[in-house]
Design a protein around this motif. Structure first.
Motif, PDB file in Angstrom:
ATOM      1  N   VAL A   2       0.835  -1.211   0.000  1.00 43.40           N
ATOM      2  CA  VAL A   2       0.000   0.000   0.000  1.00 43.40           C
ATOM      3  C   VAL A   2       0.869   1.260   0.000  1.00 43.40           C
ATOM      4  CG1 VAL A   2      -1.668   1.335   1.339  1.00 43.40           C
ATOM      5  CG2 VAL A   2      -1.942  -1.142   1.121  1.00 43.40           C
ATOM      6  N   THR A   3       1.919   1.255   0.813  1.00 41.68           N
ATOM      7  CA  THR A   3       2.758   2.449   0.955  1.00 41.68           C
ATOM      8  C   THR A   3       3.547   2.735  -0.317  1.00 41.68           C
ATOM      9  OG1 THR A   3       2.981   1.869   3.295  1.00 41.68           O
ATOM     10  CG2 THR A   3       4.410   3.601   2.458  1.00 41.68           C
ATOM     11  N   PHE A   4       4.077   1.702  -0.942  1.00 48.47           N
ATOM     12  CA  PHE A   4       4.821   1.910  -2.190  1.00 48.47           C
ATOM     13  C   PHE A   4       3.892   2.397  -3.310  1.00 48.47           C
ATOM     14  CE2 PHE A   4       8.169  -1.208  -0.605  1.00 48.47           C
ATOM     15  CZ  PHE A   4       9.114  -0.220  -0.407  1.00 48.47           C
ATOM     16  N   ARG A   5       2.658   1.913  -3.315  1.00 45.23           N
ATOM     17  CA  ARG A   5       1.698   2.404  -4.319  1.00 45.23           C
ATOM     18  C   ARG A   5       1.460   3.897  -4.131  1.00 45.23           C
ATOM     19  NH1 ARG A   5      -1.921  -1.686  -6.660  1.00 45.23           N
ATOM     20  NH2 ARG A   5      -1.356  -3.757  -5.890  1.00 45.23           N
ATOM     21  N   LYS A   6       1.314   4.310  -2.871  1.00 46.36           N
ATOM     22  CA  LYS A   6       1.116   5.738  -2.582  1.00 46.36           C
ATOM     23  C   LYS A   6       2.349   6.545  -3.001  1.00 46.36           C
ATOM     24  CE  LYS A   6      -2.066   5.205   1.346  1.00 46.36           C
ATOM     25  NZ  LYS A   6      -2.227   5.401   2.813  1.00 46.36           N
ATOM     26  N   ALA A   7       3.513   5.974  -2.760  1.00 46.48           N
ATOM     27  CA  ALA A   7       4.755   6.670  -3.137  1.00 46.48           C
ATOM     28  C   ALA A   7       4.829   6.861  -4.643  1.00 46.48           C
ATOM     29  CB  ALA A   7       5.968   5.875  -2.643  1.00 46.48           C
ATOM     30  N   ALA A   8       4.435   5.824  -5.392  1.00 46.87           N
ATOM     31  CA  ALA A   8       4.472   5.912  -6.854  1.00 46.87           C
ATOM     32  C   ALA A   8       3.463   6.920  -7.382  1.00 46.87           C
ATOM     33  CB  ALA A   8       4.204   4.535  -7.458  1.00 46.87           C
ATOM     34  N   ALA A   9       2.357   7.094  -6.631  1.00 48.27           N
ATOM     35  CA  ALA A   9       1.303   8.013  -7.074  1.00 48.27           C
ATOM     36  C   ALA A   9       1.466   9.422  -6.520  1.00 48.27           C
ATOM     37  CB  ALA A   9      -0.056   7.458  -6.650  1.00 48.27           C
ATOM     38  N   ALA A  10       2.490   9.650  -5.714  1.00 52.15           N
ATOM     39  CA  ALA A  10       2.686  10.965  -5.099  1.00 52.15           C
ATOM     40  C   ALA A  10       2.921  12.029  -6.174  1.00 52.15           C
ATOM     41  CB  ALA A  10       3.867  10.924  -4.131  1.00 52.15           C
ATOM     42  N   PRO A  11       2.370  13.224  -5.969  1.00 59.11           N
ATOM     43  CA  PRO A  11       2.426  14.269  -7.012  1.00 59.11           C
ATOM     44  C   PRO A  11       3.693  15.116  -6.981  1.00 59.11           C
ATOM     45  CG  PRO A  11       1.099  15.038  -5.189  1.00 59.11           C
ATOM     46  CD  PRO A  11       1.567  13.647  -4.808  1.00 59.11           C
ATOM     47  N   ASP A  12       4.840  14.548  -6.594  1.00 59.57           N
ATOM     48  CA  ASP A  12       6.034  15.382  -6.510  1.00 59.57           C
ATOM     49  C   ASP A  12       6.856  15.358  -7.796  1.00 59.57           C
ATOM     50  OD1 ASP A  12       7.013  12.848  -6.399  1.00 59.57           O
ATOM     51  OD2 ASP A  12       7.884  12.992  -4.404  1.00 59.57           O
ATOM     52  N   ASN A  13       6.392  14.605  -8.810  1.00 63.54           N
ATOM     53  CA  ASN A  13       7.003  14.612 -10.148  1.00 63.54           C
ATOM     54  C   ASN A  13       8.471  14.197 -10.167  1.00 63.54           C
ATOM     55  OD1 ASN A  13       4.615  15.527 -11.350  1.00 63.54           O
ATOM     56  ND2 ASN A  13       5.078  17.628 -10.783  1.00 63.54           N
TER      57      ASN A  13
END
Length: 444
Positions: free
Chosen positions: A329-340
């Motif tokens: 779950v956490t890695f998915r959130k990291a991949a989807a983070a909007p920091d470009n």
């Protein structure tokens, strides 16, 4: 006829020469003597003093100040990839040299003046040294080597020779001339260096061993280096590298301690944040405190551009604890983070791919995550890059054949079912699909 009259004038054709002409002659005579005394080939006291002043303040001092400025610009403008092991000395090439072109060209111009006009100055070797340093910063390593060699062989000043040898070590490392670099190290180890020069030597030597992937030697030297440095960004950065080297050897306690020392060394905000993220990954204390720190760091307004990195660090912590669902779950959130940050996204996808491949044996999902890893732009310098490419190709073929087999088996099983059982299967499939679509909408 008397040549000299009582009044001091000259007689010519019975007429006395005006006094002002006599003064001019005397002034020209004195100037001639002064110019002769100040010749760059004259070893006299007056001449040497004159050329020392000019070489020092009009050449060496100005060149040195401008090169110090250039080195500061290069260090502060570095782009460190904190997901990779940092290099002991900031990498230098022709591209980065362009950022300080004005400073280095100015330094070359000033440092060259004594070579041309003040050859009897005591500052000549110092100027040659600054000329070599300018060539190094221009990434002109060949000419830098020749100038450093000249200072080392010709100078009678031990300190200048030490500077020249340290410069040679750095040049030979950049040129990948390992035998010459090793010879310089051997020579410098027999010299009595000042504290400042010893630190510079240790940094250059650690860079040499790191380039050869001799990480144990790199670690041993850096441990001695940081002890001799005052708190500064440079020292904090070296502590970070020591932490990475301990982390590489799975020495969690020592790694954590050195990342903690980064925070006590006047580190910049970004470097300190990266150290804290490494500490999150390695944390072994009260999880409630960790989660509190994690949430505080994640929600801090100053860290909006680092959300992907913060989530990635927490994912690595969960992975180390072997809590794979939370890590997922956490890695998915990291991949989807909007920091470009494409590099950070690629690494988050890579951790998911490895987890599905090694821990879950879900090869279809692993293949998709390996695809995403490469599409996100995984750096070619990543140690596992070749493995990622190979697995992605193998899994593409494997999953294609596996899907055909699964589809065929499924169709055969469906054909053997009665109508009620078949409808139940279809309902389950539709429900899963609708649930997945709702989840996708929720994520958006």
């Amino acid at each position: 006829m008397n040549l000299l009259t009582r009044s001091g004038g000259f007689e010519a054709s019975g007429q006395q020469t005006p006094t002002w002409r006599v003064g001019c002659c005397v002034w020209l005579f004195v100037c001639g003597l002064a110019l002769s005394a100040c010749s760059q080939y004259n070893k006299g006291l007056v001449s040497t003093a004159y050329h020392d002043v000019n070489a020092h303040y009009n050449a060496h001092f100005l060149a040195k100040e401008r090169l110090n400025e250039a080195e500061k610009v290069l260090f502060n403008s570095r782009k460190d990839d904190y997901n990779e092991m940092l290099e002991v000395l900031v990498p230098h090439d022709t591209t980065r040299a362009g950022a300080v072109k004005a400073q280095t060209e100015y330094a070359v111009q000033k440092a060259s003046l004594p070579v041309q006009h003040h050859k009897n100055s005591h500052w000549l070797d110092d100027c040659y040294l600054e000329l070599a340093r300018a060539r190094f910063l221009q990434a002109d390593f060949g000419n830098a080597v020749e100038t450093y060699k000249y200072v080392n062989s010709e100078s009678q000043n031990d300190k200048l020779r030490h500077h020249a040898m340290i410069g040679l070590l750095r040049c030979f490392t950049e040129l990948n001339n390992q035998d010459y670099a090793a010879a310089v190290i051997s020579r410098l180890r027999r010299e009595k260096l000042s504290k400042h020069d010893l630190v510079a030597f240790y940094e250059a030597r650690a860079r040499y061993h790191q380039a050869r992937q001799e990480y144990d030697q790199t670690l041993a030297i850096l441990k001695q280096t940081v002890k001799r440095m005052r708190p500064s960004e440079r020292r904090a950065r070296l502590y970070y590298i020591v932490g990475q080297l301990y982390q590489r050897n799975n020495r969690v306690k020592e790694a954590y301690g050195n990342f903690e020392k980064v925070l006590k060394s006047n580190a910049s905000y970004e470097l300190a944040l990266q150290a804290r993220l490494q500490m999150i990954q390695l944390y072994s204390g009260d999880e409630k405190k960790l989660l509190k720190k994690f949430k505080k760091t994640l929600n801090d307004e100053k860290n909006k551009e680092y959300q992907g990195r913060i989530l990635y660090a927490m994912g690595m912590y969960e992975l180390r604890k072997e809590r794979y669902e939370k890590a997922d779950v956490t890695f998915r959130k990291a991949a989807a983070a909007p920091d470009n940050d494409s590099r950070q996204k690629a690494l988050a996808f890579l951790r998911l791919a490895e987890m599905y491949y090694d821990k879950k044996q879900d090869y279809a999902s692993a293949k998709n995550y390996y695809d995403s890893t490469l599409n996100a732009g995984l750096s070619r310098t990543t140690p596992s890059y070749a493995t990622v490419v190979k697995r992605q190709k193998v899994l593409s073929d494997f999953v294609r054949h596996y899907t055909v087999i699964q589809t065929e088996d499924s169709l055969q099983r469906l054909a053997k079912m009665d109508a009620a059982a078949r409808d139940k299967v279809f309902d389950e499939v539709l429900n899963k699909k609708e649930k997945a679509e709702r989840e996708a909408e929720r994520r958006k």
